[in-house]
Scaffold this motif. Structure first.
Motif, short mmCIF file in Angstrom:
data_model
loop_
_atom_site.label_atom_id
_atom_site.label_comp_id
_atom_site.label_asym_id
_atom_site.label_seq_id
_atom_site.Cartn_x
_atom_site.Cartn_y
_atom_site.Cartn_z
N ILE A 43 0.73 -1.23 0.19
CA ILE A 43 0.02 0.06 -0.08
C ILE A 43 0.88 1.23 0.04
N ARG A 44 1.83 1.33 0.79
CA ARG A 44 2.72 2.35 0.78
C ARG A 44 3.35 2.71 -0.52
N GLN A 45 3.73 1.68 -1.31
CA GLN A 45 4.18 1.81 -2.60
C GLN A 45 3.23 2.28 -3.59
N ALA A 46 2.13 1.63 -3.30
CA ALA A 46 0.83 2.09 -4.24
C ALA A 46 0.56 3.50 -4.05
N GLU A 47 0.51 4.14 -2.83
CA GLU A 47 0.42 5.47 -2.74
C GLU A 47 1.52 6.49 -3.31
N ARG A 48 2.73 5.75 -3.21
CA ARG A 48 3.72 6.93 -3.89
C ARG A 48 3.63 6.64 -5.33
N THR A 49 3.10 5.58 -5.92
CA THR A 49 3.13 5.18 -7.60
C THR A 49 1.96 6.26 -7.78
N LEU A 50 0.74 6.28 -7.05
CA LEU A 50 -0.38 7.14 -7.42
C LEU A 50 -0.12 8.60 -7.37
N ASN A 51 0.71 8.93 -6.23
CA ASN A 51 1.26 10.43 -6.23
C ASN A 51 2.08 10.82 -7.41
N GLU A 52 2.85 9.83 -7.84
CA GLU A 52 3.66 10.37 -9.06
C GLU A 52 3.08 10.32 -10.10
N MET A 53 2.09 9.62 -10.48
CA MET A 53 1.25 9.68 -11.65
C MET A 53 0.37 10.91 -11.53
N ASN A 54 -0.17 11.23 -10.69
CA ASN A 54 -0.96 12.63 -10.39
C ASN A 54 0.06 13.67 -10.78
N ARG A 55 1.14 13.71 -10.42
CA ARG A 55 2.06 14.95 -10.77
C ARG A 55 1.93 15.36 -12.36
N ILE A 56 1.80 14.28 -13.16
CA ILE A 56 1.74 14.59 -14.44
C ILE A 56 0.94 15.31 -14.86
N ALA B 153 1.36 15.91 14.07
CA ALA B 153 1.56 14.37 13.87
C ALA B 153 0.55 14.12 13.04
N ASN B 154 -0.65 14.41 12.78
CA ASN B 154 -1.72 14.21 11.90
C ASN B 154 -1.53 14.88 10.59
N ILE B 155 -0.92 15.93 10.41
CA ILE B 155 -0.79 16.76 9.38
C ILE B 155 0.19 16.00 8.42
N ILE B 156 1.16 15.61 9.21
CA ILE B 156 2.53 14.90 8.55
C ILE B 156 1.92 13.61 7.70
N LYS B 157 1.10 12.85 8.69
CA LYS B 157 0.46 11.69 8.03
C LYS B 157 -0.47 11.84 6.93
N ASN B 158 -1.17 12.83 6.96
CA ASN B 158 -2.12 13.15 5.88
C ASN B 158 -1.37 13.87 4.60
N LEU B 159 -0.42 14.30 4.88
CA LEU B 159 0.53 14.90 3.57
C LEU B 159 1.13 13.67 2.92
N GLU B 160 1.68 12.54 3.79
CA GLU B 160 2.24 11.54 3.08
C GLU B 160 1.33 10.70 2.56
N GLN B 161 0.11 10.67 3.01
CA GLN B 161 -1.03 9.63 2.18
C GLN B 161 -1.73 10.65 1.19
N GLY B 162 -1.41 11.73 0.84
CA GLY B 162 -1.87 12.54 -0.06
C GLY B 162 -3.46 13.22 0.17
N ASN B 163 -3.61 13.20 1.56
CA ASN B 163 -5.04 13.76 1.93
C ASN B 163 -4.96 15.23 2.03
N LEU B 164 -3.87 15.68 2.21
CA LEU B 164 -3.62 17.32 2.18
C LEU B 164 -2.65 17.67 1.21
N ASP B 165 -2.95 18.77 0.45
CA ASP B 165 -2.01 19.22 -0.54
C ASP B 165 -0.70 20.11 0.23
N MET B 166 -0.94 20.74 1.23
CA MET B 166 0.04 21.45 2.01
C MET B 166 -0.60 21.92 3.23
#
Length: 308
Positions: free
Chosen positions: A65-78, A130-143
């Motif tokens: 799942i962690r790798q899937a989240e990173r992959t999805l984030n990279e795809m969304n960057r395009i 702590a929750n902000i960092i978690k949600n940034l990593e998961q892509g639930n927050l932009d900034m």
């Protein structure tokens, strides 16, 4: 593994519930369940433990799942890169902010930002660091806007402003007799925030606390701390931007801190792979309209934010 399966996998991990994940993805529950099952069959592993309620990832599932989240984030960057370079500022902005900064930024930010950027859908969530960092990593927050430094390897920090603390002292307290609040005050008279608030740590660093502060009640908000001091005496430390909310009588009971002063750095933080420069600058420009100019970071005054 398809893009669709990756999206379903990330959504199911976020909700831990098939129906809710299916609703987010715009498909039926059986369709989502079948796609997840097909992915597990292809990989020959169990990604989720369905015997638990709510469901939970298996140990190997967490890594997938962690790798899937990173992959999805990279795809969304395009798509983000193309949109940021070719379109007017639009889309959505999911912004996080910590409770000890929110009262000074959020009320004016909402109106100013939406008037300047009417085609952006703004969502603001108040949460702990702590929750902000978690949600940034998961892509639930932009900034997010919070106190730094975080020293987190995957988070980029962009300093916005620097804010001093002032002492707020109860009536008839001998500490009021001095124009400058001492660097080593009596710890037993101090009221503090709850654990988990970054402001608590900064206050502790200034006062060299040894766990002797008043722990009868640990407040969750600065307004509460001020009222506690008004009713019970003692003292607390508050950000200088909070002074604007005090009455004239209350302001007379604030004192500048002795050197070295306590200062907090407030920054915009994003994931290192964030690419929307225009959105970052739109947020920074509005904050510069809210925070007094003398507090703004000098680089922020002179330059636009540029991402690598």
């Amino acid at each position: 593994m398809t893009v669709q399966q990756i999206q379903y996998l990330v959504a199911l991990n976020r909700h831990r519930h098939f129906s809710n994940a299916a609703e987010e993805c715009g498909v039926s529950q059986p369709t989502l369940s079948a796609m997840i099952q097909k992915l597990e069959d292809e990989l020959d592993v169990k990604i989720f433990d369905r015997s638990k309620h709510p469901i939970e990832p298996t140990p190997i599932g967490e890594k997938i799942i962690r790798q899937a989240e990173r992959t999805l984030n990279e795809m969304n960057r395009i798509a983000e890169i193309v949109t940021d370079e070719t379109s007017s500022l639009n889309g959505s902005l999911k912004l996080g902010i910590i409770p000890t900064i929110a009262p000074y930024i959020v009320p004016r930010f909402i109106g100013l930002f939406t008037r300047k950027n009417p085609t952006v859908t703004l969502t603001i969530n108040e949460m702990t660091t702590a929750n902000i960092i978690k949600n940034l990593e998961q892509g639930n927050l932009d900034m997010a806007i919070l106190a730094t430094p975080l020293e987190h390897p995957s988070i980029l920090e962009i300093p916005l402003y620097y804010e001093h603390f002032v002492a707020y002292i109860g009536e008839d307290n001998p500490l009021l007799d001095n124009d400058i609040f001492p660097a080593d005050p009596p710890e037993e008279g101090m009221w503090v925030l709850q654990e988990g608030h970054c402001l608590r740590n900064q206050v502790a660093n200034y006062c060299h606390m040894k766990n002797n502060a008043n722990h009868i009640y640990e407040a969750g908000a600065i307004d509460t701390l001020v009222r506690i001091v008004d009713c019970n005496g003692g003292f607390t430390l508050i950000p200088e931007l909070h002074v604007q909310f005090l009455s004239e009588s209350q302001r007379s009971r604030t004192r500048t801190l002795a050197n070295p002063p306590a200062v907090r750095e407030v920054s915009i933080v994003v994931r290192e792979d964030y690419v929307k420069e225009r959105m970052l600058n739109a947020v920074a420009d509005v904050i510069k309209m809210i925070v007094p100019s003398e507090l703004i970071d000098e680089r922020m005054k002179r330059f636009a934010i540029r991402l690598k």
